[in-house]
Design an enzyme around this catalytic site. Structure first.
Site: not given
Length: 258
Positions: A16, A157, A168, A194, A198, A242, A246
């Site tokens: 992060r 990014r 995770k 999350n 966000e 993104t 994932e």
């Protein structure tokens, strides 16, 4: 971020923190791009205004391809956090290879959303951040240069989602293994989302755009990028893609021993 130390890379707090640093880079590159018109000719394959012999693509494609060829020889795409737009065209590095320890699954390089990133950048982001809708023939080179910079950093990014996904997965293996076995896309999406994080991202972007987006010496107060547009880009484009990265990465996670 030290990719020779996997434990530090797969720490969500470290990830992060890296994403926060990327925000500044992307915002300032949006500002650089905002000095120019949309220049749609740069994005049109075989456009007569920027025709390139023996090349079937746009001026941007040509510029990005040759930049990546050079960067590949400088070892850029050996780094786990870099994803080329032209993976089949890059060359081997001139510099000695770095033997990075395994951090991501063996198929990670195959999770490549750059075609989608480039399309959404041209179709949706460029119209939002450009000075005006029009053409500037004298600035085609400058526009393509700025676009290459923005695209490479947007790509980095967004594809950082692979590190988020791996972190995770490692922290809740039993949960994710069950979701993956059941091909439960909705369940995976629920657990990687999350909302509080966000929301913090969007709040932070609003503040940064308010500060970075205006020249304090300009009495007119003319904005180079607005909080509204920056939040829109992240909320509707960057964050959703993104999460697509994932999900795809996690759905294949049982293919790899690591």
């Amino acid at each position: 971020m030290d990719f020779l130390k996997p434990d530090t890379v797969l720490n969500l707090q470290n990830i992060r923190a890296e994403l926060v640093k990327m925000e500044d880079t992307i915002i300032f590159q949006f500002i650089e791009r905002s000095h120019f018109a949309t220049c749609s000719s740069v994005y049109q394959p075989n456009h007569p205004g920027v025709s390139i012999p023996n090349f079937d693509g746009s001026f941007l494609d040509w510029a990005l391809l040759h930049l990546e060829i050079t960067h590949s020889q400088l070892r850029r795409f050996e780094s786990p956090d870099e994803t080329p737009f032209f993976p089949n065209e890059i060359l081997k590095p001139i510099l000695p290879s770095i033997n990075y320890p395994p951090i991501l699954a063996s198929y990670a390089s195959e999770v490549n959303y750059n075609d989608k990133i480039k399309k959404v950048y041209i179709d949706r982001i460029v119209p939002l951040i450009s000075k005006y809708d029009g053409d500037q023939k004298e600035n085609y080179g400058s526009v393509a240069t700025r676009d290459c910079e923005v695209l490479q950093n947007l790509s980095r990014r967004i594809h950082f989602g692979k590190f988020v996904a791996e972190a995770k997965f490692q922290s809740a293996k039993e949960l994710y293994i069950e979701l993956i076995k059941n091909k439960d896309v909705e369940g995976i999406m629920k657990h990687i989302t999350n909302s509080a994080v966000e929301e913090k991202i969007l709040e932070r972007l609003t503040k940064k755009a308010e500060v970075y987006g205006v020249d304090p010496t300009n009495k007119e107060g003319e904005r180079r990028i607005t909080p509204e547009y920056l939040v829109k880009i992240y909320k509707e484009i960057v964050i959703p893609i993104t999460k697509e990265v994932e999900v795809e990465y996690l759905l294949r996670r049982l293919e790899s021993d690591y």
